[in-house]
Design a protein around this motif. Structure first.
Motif, mmCIF file in Angstrom:
data_model
loop_
_atom_site.group_PDB
_atom_site.id
_atom_site.type_symbol
_atom_site.label_atom_id
_atom_site.label_comp_id
_atom_site.label_asym_id
_atom_site.label_seq_id
_atom_site.Cartn_x
_atom_site.Cartn_y
_atom_site.Cartn_z
ATOM 1 N N LEU A 41 0.831 -1.200 0.000
ATOM 2 C CA LEU A 41 0.000 0.000 0.000
ATOM 3 C C LEU A 41 0.868 1.254 0.000
ATOM 4 C CD1 LEU A 41 -2.894 -0.996 2.434
ATOM 5 C CD2 LEU A 41 -3.023 -0.626 -0.036
ATOM 6 N N ALA A 42 1.932 1.238 0.839
ATOM 7 C CA ALA A 42 2.868 2.367 0.867
ATOM 8 C C ALA A 42 3.523 2.548 -0.498
ATOM 9 C CB ALA A 42 3.915 2.143 1.945
ATOM 10 N N PHE A 47 4.087 5.147 -5.881
ATOM 11 C CA PHE A 47 3.951 5.074 -7.333
ATOM 12 C C PHE A 47 3.246 6.314 -7.865
ATOM 13 C CE2 PHE A 47 1.209 3.951 -10.937
ATOM 14 C CZ PHE A 47 2.168 3.589 -11.866
ATOM 15 N N PHE A 48 2.192 6.762 -7.142
ATOM 16 C CA PHE A 48 1.461 7.939 -7.612
ATOM 17 C C PHE A 48 2.189 9.228 -7.288
ATOM 18 C CE2 PHE A 48 -2.030 4.804 -7.405
ATOM 19 C CZ PHE A 48 -2.359 4.847 -8.750
ATOM 20 N N LEU A 49 3.017 9.197 -6.231
ATOM 21 C CA LEU A 49 3.712 10.419 -5.827
ATOM 22 C C LEU A 49 4.956 10.675 -6.670
ATOM 23 C CD1 LEU A 49 3.480 10.280 -1.932
ATOM 24 C CD2 LEU A 49 2.306 11.868 -3.472
ATOM 25 N N ASN A 50 5.759 9.655 -6.860
ATOM 26 C CA ASN A 50 7.054 9.882 -7.497
ATOM 27 C C ASN A 50 7.549 8.618 -8.202
ATOM 28 O OD1 ASN A 50 9.627 10.530 -8.233
ATOM 29 N ND2 ASN A 50 10.268 11.291 -6.219
ATOM 30 N N GLN A 51 7.313 8.566 -9.515
ATOM 31 C CA GLN A 51 7.709 7.370 -10.266
ATOM 32 C C GLN A 51 9.216 7.297 -10.473
ATOM 33 O OE1 GLN A 51 5.447 6.623 -13.747
ATOM 34 N NE2 GLN A 51 3.509 6.600 -12.643
ATOM 35 N N GLN A 52 9.883 8.453 -10.407
ATOM 36 C CA GLN A 52 11.344 8.453 -10.552
ATOM 37 C C GLN A 52 12.006 7.681 -9.419
ATOM 38 O OE1 GLN A 52 13.058 9.541 -13.131
ATOM 39 N NE2 GLN A 52 11.218 10.291 -14.141
ATOM 40 N N GLU A 53 11.340 7.645 -8.264
ATOM 41 C CA GLU A 53 11.866 6.858 -7.152
ATOM 42 C C GLU A 53 11.286 5.447 -7.170
ATOM 43 O OE1 GLU A 53 14.166 7.302 -4.978
ATOM 44 O OE2 GLU A 53 14.640 9.379 -5.461
ATOM 45 N N PHE A 54 10.012 5.358 -7.595
ATOM 46 C CA PHE A 54 9.324 4.068 -7.509
ATOM 47 C C PHE A 54 9.997 3.007 -8.378
ATOM 48 C CE2 PHE A 54 6.323 0.967 -9.162
ATOM 49 C CZ PHE A 54 5.810 0.432 -7.991
ATOM 50 N N PHE A 55 10.220 3.314 -9.646
ATOM 51 C CA PHE A 55 10.689 2.247 -10.547
ATOM 52 C C PHE A 55 12.101 1.745 -10.240
ATOM 53 C CE2 PHE A 55 6.968 3.464 -13.093
ATOM 54 C CZ PHE A 55 6.419 2.200 -13.237
ATOM 55 N N PRO A 56 13.072 2.665 -9.967
ATOM 56 C CA PRO A 56 14.385 2.117 -9.560
ATOM 57 C C PRO A 56 14.298 1.289 -8.274
ATOM 58 C CG PRO A 56 14.581 4.417 -10.151
ATOM 59 C CD PRO A 56 13.116 4.114 -10.131
ATOM 60 N N SER A 57 13.448 1.720 -7.330
ATOM 61 C CA SER A 57 13.286 0.956 -6.095
ATOM 62 C C SER A 57 12.683 -0.403 -6.399
ATOM 63 C CB SER A 57 12.376 1.699 -5.117
ATOM 64 O OG SER A 57 12.888 2.963 -4.854
#
Lengths: 410, 182
Positions: A41-42, A47-57
């Protein structure tokens, strides 16, 4: 040694029901499931807030889970080829981890969908600007990268299925020695195919984050890291199981000593491969090649690099020199947990300097891998609960049970 | 501490066992009974027997570690002295102290130092070469390289008592107990 047995000890008698996963495993699975839901859920919020961080993570978390699954498949094949008591008592955990491969194939889909965030070669505007990327287009283009990913997962899933099927036949009392030879033959060919495919996968999914950079040993570095992830995971699992009868007589000091040796070996192998890469690139001193290291010593990344060198190599190496530490389940499990954290640091160090500017830690770097990791653990424990934890009809099981009847409970 | 009953010229008492398990069992009991100067002999290495008589607690790991550190340091310092002090050369504009290039030799000498310390230390700690050892005075002991499993408690052990120790060894169900003359 039980006090009265001065002649031959009869082997410990275990039925299939005795060696099914104990009830506690279900509890671990539930806890991992709750963690998975919360972290997912977090991650969704991220994912909606910041995809630049989401995808590498996400890529980090995926590579960590792939390490546990592929590392287990590799170790399963090594164990079939080498034999040995450690190989028999760890077979089911290795198989269960390798059986999660279809889950990983599904978990790969978001990376495919988020490719334009991650990979410069998948962004047409970047390719149009960069002659180097145009040069690589023959290899790094979407249809071919997608096909290759399909081939990797196909190979890994097929090898796993064959090995598990033969293993089930052995459990059913069919086969005998010819079956053992078949398992060895499949493992021999499978190990070769596996090492080649994981090397290509590492190039496609991680090395291509920095398309201009190349290192021919990169696949092996990733492979050694996956072996380390696997052994660390197995140490933790066995130390938990060693608290429950009858497994306390199976996962003995001797088995932990062997696992500790594997751990030391992978720590060294990883350091050896990594240093080989550094030495060759440092000696060559070519602008395209040294970029990888410049990214990791500038812009605040040096601290992460040092943490990685000390935590992933120096400290575990120094501790694992002690043979008494390797025999103690509790201490070894503690070190294994630390090493799993360092596996995260290593992948963070591998992925983020390529995609982020300054060194920084975003909460998504932790939550997304945590979500993927706990989903993976749920799947792993699911497969672990399906079948007996020990291959009771394996020819080597007899001597293990003989040893177990005399062994001090751990 | 009764040396009274110990005849001079006696090295110890040796009991023979039928197999590895009974040997390990006997070794554990002897250790528990307080005997420290004892040794187990078998045709193949038995990890549990070594543990039972406390053979793992030696200074060998420390000796090897010191050898390895000495080897590594000397390898590194040798290169440092050559490249920085004795014969400084500008190689591709790199600093004189280019440590990444030194690592391979340092690593090799670490292994070499550790290996030499292990071999020499093992020989010294075992008191080798040793042309004569009393255990061979027991005729049956020649079976130790084939199918003999022996436990020998030495007369030098403070707890050793000619009669009591013999009775103790008999209580462990050996196939035979024999004197080992010096």
């Amino acid at each position: 040694m039980s006090a009265m047995s001065h002649v031959h000890t009869p082997p410990l008698k275990l039925t299939v029901a005795d060696v099914m996963a104990p009830a506690a495993v279900q509890g671990w699975q539930r806890r991992a499931g709750i963690l998975a839901v919360v972290a997912a859920l977090a991650s969704l919020l991220g994912f909606f807030l910041n995809q630049q961080e989401f995808f590498p993570s996400y890529l980090l978390g995926f590579m960590l889970c792939l390490g546990a699954a592929f590392g287990s498949l590799g170790m399963l094949m090594v164990s079939h080829l080498s034999g040995g008591r450690w190989a028999v008592v760890l077979r089911r955990p290795f198989e269960a981890a390798a059986q999660t491969m279809p889950v990983l194939a599904v978990l790969f889909i978001p990376i495919w969908l988020g490719r334009t965030v991650l990979y410069a070669w998948s962004r047409p505007a970047d390719v149009a600007r960069d002659s180097g990327l145009q040069h690589l287009r023959g290899y790094l283009n979407l249809p071919w990268v997608t096909t290759r990913a399909g081939i990797y997962f196909f190979v890994w899933i097929v090898i796993t299925r064959i090995l598990v099927r033969y293993s089930n036949q052995q459990d059913a009392g069919q086969g005998g020695t010819p079956l053992k030879h078949r398992l060895e033959n499949v493992s021999g060919v499978g190990l070769l195919l596996g090492c080649i495919t994981i090397s290509f996968a590492a190039i496609d999914w991680v090395m291509s984050l920095l398309p201009a950079w190349s290192s021919s040993i990169f696949g092996l570095i990733v492979l050694a890291g996956e072996g380390l992830t696997t052994i660390a995971l197995m140490v933790i699992l066995c130390s938990k199981l060693a608290q429950i009868a009858p497994f306390n007589r199976i996962y003995t000091r001797q088995r932990f000593h062997e696992l500790g040796k594997w751990m030391l070996m992978f720590v060294l192998l990883f350091a050896y491969f990594s240093f080989s890469q550094l030495l060759i690139i440092w000696s060559g001193n070519i602008p395209d090649e040294i970029k990888f290291y410049l990214l990791r010593i500038n812009a605040g990344w040096l601290a992460v690099t040092l943490l990685f060198v000390i935590g992933h190599f120096a400290l575990p190496f120094a501790l694992l020199l002690s043979s008494s530490l390797k025999k103690k389940a509790g201490k070894l499990a503690l070190l294994a947990a630390f090493i799993l954290c360092m596996r995260w640091v290593e992948l963070y160090w591998l992925v983020f300097p390529n995609v982020a500017g300054h060194a920084h830690l975003n909460w998504q770097n932790v939550t997304v891998p945590l979500a993927l990791g706990s989903v993976w653990v749920v799947a792993f424990l699911h497969f672990l609960r399906q079948r007996p934890l020990l291959p009771l009809l394996d020819p080597q099981m007899d001597e293990i049970l003989r040893e177990a009847s005399g062994a001090k409970a751990h | 501490m009764s040396h009274g009953d110990t005849p001079t010229g006696l090295y110890g008492l040796m009991a023979e066992f039928t197999g590895p398990q009974s040997l390990v069992h006997a070794a554990e009991h002897a250790y528990q009974a307080g005997y420290r100067k004892l040794d187990a002999y078998s045709p193949f290495p038995i990890e549990e027997a070594m543990e039972a008589i406390g053979a793992h607690h030696t200074r060998m790991p420390l000796i090897v570690l010191l050898g390895a550190i000495t080897g590594g340091l000397s390898g590194y310092l040798l290169q440092y002295w050559i490249n920085v002090i004795d014969y400084p050369l500008n190689i591709g504009g790199r600093p004189l102290l280019s440590w990444p290039a030194f690592i391979i030799v340092t690593f090799e000498l670490t292994i070499l130092g550790g290996a030499i310390a292990a071999v020499v230390g093992m020989l010294l700690a075992n008191g080798l070469p040793l042309p004569y050892h009393p255990v061979f005075n027991v005729p049956r002991f020649s079976q130790v390289t084939q199918d003999g499993f022996f436990l020998c408690i030495e007369a030098a052990d403070p707890n050793f008592d000619r009669k009591a120790t013999e009775a103790f060894l008999h209580s462990l169900h050996p196939t035979a107990v024999s004197e080992v003359p010096n």
